[in-house]
Design an enzyme around this catalytic site. Structure first.
Site, short mmCIF file in Angstrom:
data_model
loop_
_atom_site.label_atom_id
_atom_site.label_comp_id
_atom_site.label_asym_id
_atom_site.label_seq_id
_atom_site.Cartn_x
_atom_site.Cartn_y
_atom_site.Cartn_z
N SER A 25 0.87 -1.18 0.00
CA SER A 25 0.00 0.00 0.00
C SER A 25 0.90 1.22 0.00
CB SER A 25 -0.87 0.01 1.27
OG SER A 25 -1.43 1.30 1.47
N TYR A 77 -1.99 -0.43 10.41
CA TYR A 77 -2.04 -0.85 8.99
C TYR A 77 -0.79 -0.37 8.26
CZ TYR A 77 -3.94 -1.14 4.20
OH TYR A 77 -4.15 -1.41 2.87
P1 NDP Z 1 -11.44 -6.15 0.82
O1 NDP Z 1 -11.86 -5.92 2.24
O2 NDP Z 1 -12.46 -6.02 -0.25
O3 NDP Z 1 -10.73 -7.56 0.66
C1 NDP Z 1 -9.94 -8.12 1.65
C2 NDP Z 1 -9.79 -9.60 1.37
O4 NDP Z 1 -8.93 -10.16 2.36
C3 NDP Z 1 -11.10 -10.34 1.43
O5 NDP Z 1 -11.20 -11.21 0.32
C4 NDP Z 1 -11.01 -11.13 2.70
O6 NDP Z 1 -11.67 -12.39 2.56
C5 NDP Z 1 -9.52 -11.35 2.81
N1 NDP Z 1 -9.11 -11.65 4.19
C6 NDP Z 1 -9.21 -10.86 5.28
N2 NDP Z 1 -8.82 -11.55 6.37
C7 NDP Z 1 -8.45 -12.79 5.94
C8 NDP Z 1 -7.97 -13.95 6.60
N3 NDP Z 1 -7.78 -14.00 7.93
N4 NDP Z 1 -7.69 -15.04 5.84
C9 NDP Z 1 -7.89 -15.03 4.51
N5 NDP Z 1 -8.36 -13.96 3.84
C10 NDP Z 1 -8.64 -12.86 4.55
O7 NDP Z 1 -10.25 -5.10 0.59
P2 NDP Z 1 -9.31 -4.82 -0.67
O8 NDP Z 1 -9.69 -5.66 -1.81
O9 NDP Z 1 -9.24 -3.37 -0.85
O10 NDP Z 1 -7.92 -5.29 -0.08
C11 NDP Z 1 -7.07 -6.22 -0.73
C12 NDP Z 1 -5.64 -5.86 -0.41
O11 NDP Z 1 -5.32 -4.61 -1.01
C13 NDP Z 1 -5.36 -5.71 1.08
O12 NDP Z 1 -4.09 -6.24 1.38
C14 NDP Z 1 -5.34 -4.20 1.26
O13 NDP Z 1 -4.58 -3.81 2.36
C15 NDP Z 1 -4.72 -3.77 -0.05
N6 NDP Z 1 -4.91 -2.39 -0.42
C16 NDP Z 1 -6.15 -1.89 -0.66
C17 NDP Z 1 -6.30 -0.56 -1.01
C18 NDP Z 1 -7.64 0.04 -1.31
O14 NDP Z 1 -7.72 1.26 -1.46
N7 NDP Z 1 -8.70 -0.74 -1.43
C19 NDP Z 1 -5.15 0.33 -1.11
C20 NDP Z 1 -3.89 -0.29 -0.83
C21 NDP Z 1 -3.79 -1.61 -0.51
P3 NDP Z 1 -12.53 -13.16 3.70
O15 NDP Z 1 -13.09 -12.10 4.62
O16 NDP Z 1 -13.56 -13.89 2.91
O17 NDP Z 1 -11.56 -14.07 4.35
#
Ligand code: NDP
Length: 256
Positions: free
Chosen positions: A147, A160
């Site tokens: 990020s 974070y």
């Molecule tokens: P979402 O909340 O839409 O997606 C997060 C994903 O992580 C979900 O699919 C969730 O699946 C999974 N997850 C969370 N906890 C667990 C766990 N314990 N085990 C397995 N899977 C897990 O957010 P984003 O798509 O935005 O985030 C994706 C990545 O991108 C993250 O690393 C985030 O930090 C990064 N990011 C996002 C930005 C943004 O602006 N959106 C900017 C910069 C980075 P489930 O709950 O089904 O397990």
């Protein structure tokens, strides 16, 4: 080098594929003819997405239950992906969470939860895949999702930001050690994209102010991650390792 081949026939494992960026990358990989393993806790969503991916052009799609805060679950997930496709070419280390609030109000449990998923989970998954590639002698590719908060800071997201700075340094440290095993490790550092992790934030006064500080004056559209993602995941980046690529509308170079 045939850059046109992209991800065709590649076997890719995407963590956090049940929503947001992970689900988006799964669709991109499917459109480019990959075998896609979708991993997360919400398997109902993964099953639905898997059906969609095959219609979009994926060679195959396999939902796999995964909790990245559990080492045994990580090992099991990686083994299942390898078994499903007879091997693995690419890991997208994408699962992540945020616990928002002033650092002084965060509990030890908040901190641990963020580190368990964003840092320890990313590490354990990279090590599990790295051992697989070392032991089989096959080349591999890791794309970590960091990020811009791993490179600069913002208020209310301290744990974070700490976790993502760890992912940035992990990308470089593992790139150095894995290169001798023909495993490349790079990272994307996205700016702001609307997903469940920041749901509602961009309509708040703080969110609008934040968007005003982005040189391009807008948040990103998920499709704007496709090019950088395809670059790092495919052979187009075969002489790149240890790189961290921001995709942020210029947010990191905003004026001080
Ligand atoms: P979402 O909340 O839409 O997606 C997060 C994903 O992580 C979900 O699919 C969730 O699946 C999974 N997850 C969370 N906890 C667990 C766990 N314990 N085990 C397995 N899977 C897990 O957010 P984003 O798509 O935005 O985030 C994706 C990545 O991108 C993250 O690393 C985030 O930090 C990064 N990011 C996002 C930005 C943004 O602006 N959106 C900017 C910069 C980075 P489930 O709950 O089904 O397990």
């Amino acid at each position: 080098m045939d850059l046109g081949k992209g991800l065709n026939g590649k076997r890719i494992l995407i963590t956090g594929a049940s929503s947001g960026i992970g689900a988006h990358f799964a669709r991109v990989a499917a459109r480019h003819g990959a075998h896609v393993a979708l991993a997360a806790r919400r398997t109902d969503r993964l099953e639905q997405l898997a059906g969609e991916l095959v219609e979009m052009g994926a060679q195959s799609a396999r939902p796999i239950e995964l909790d990245v805060s559990d080492g045994a679950s990580i090992h099991h997930c990686r083994a299942q992906a390898v078994e499903a496709f007879g091997g693995l070419d690419i890991l997208v280390n994408n699962a992540g969470i945020a616990r928002e609030g002033a650092a002084l109000d965060q509990t030890a449990e908040d901190f641990d939860a963020v580190m368990d998923v964003n840092l320890r989970g990313v590490w354990l998954m990279a090590i599990s895949c790295g051992r697989h590639w070392r032991d089989t002698g096959q080349p591999g590719v890791i794309v970590n999702i960091a990020s811009i908060l791993g490179l600069r800071v913002g208020s209310g997201v301290a744990s974070y930001a700490v976790s993502k700075a760890g992912v940035v340094q992990m990308t470089k440290a593992l790139a150095l050690e894995f290169a001798r095993h023909q495993v490349r490790v790079n990272a994307l550092a996205p700016g702001y994209f609307e997903t469940e992790i920041n749901e509602g934030f961009f309509n708040t006064p703080a969110g609008e102010k934040m968007v005003g500080r982005v040189p391009m004056r807008r948040i990103g559209d998920l499709s704007e991650l496709d090019g950088p993602f395809l670059l790092l995941a495919s052979d187009a980046s075969r002489y790149m390792t240890g790189a961290v690529i921001p995709v942020d509308g210029g947010h990191l170079v905003s004026s001080l």
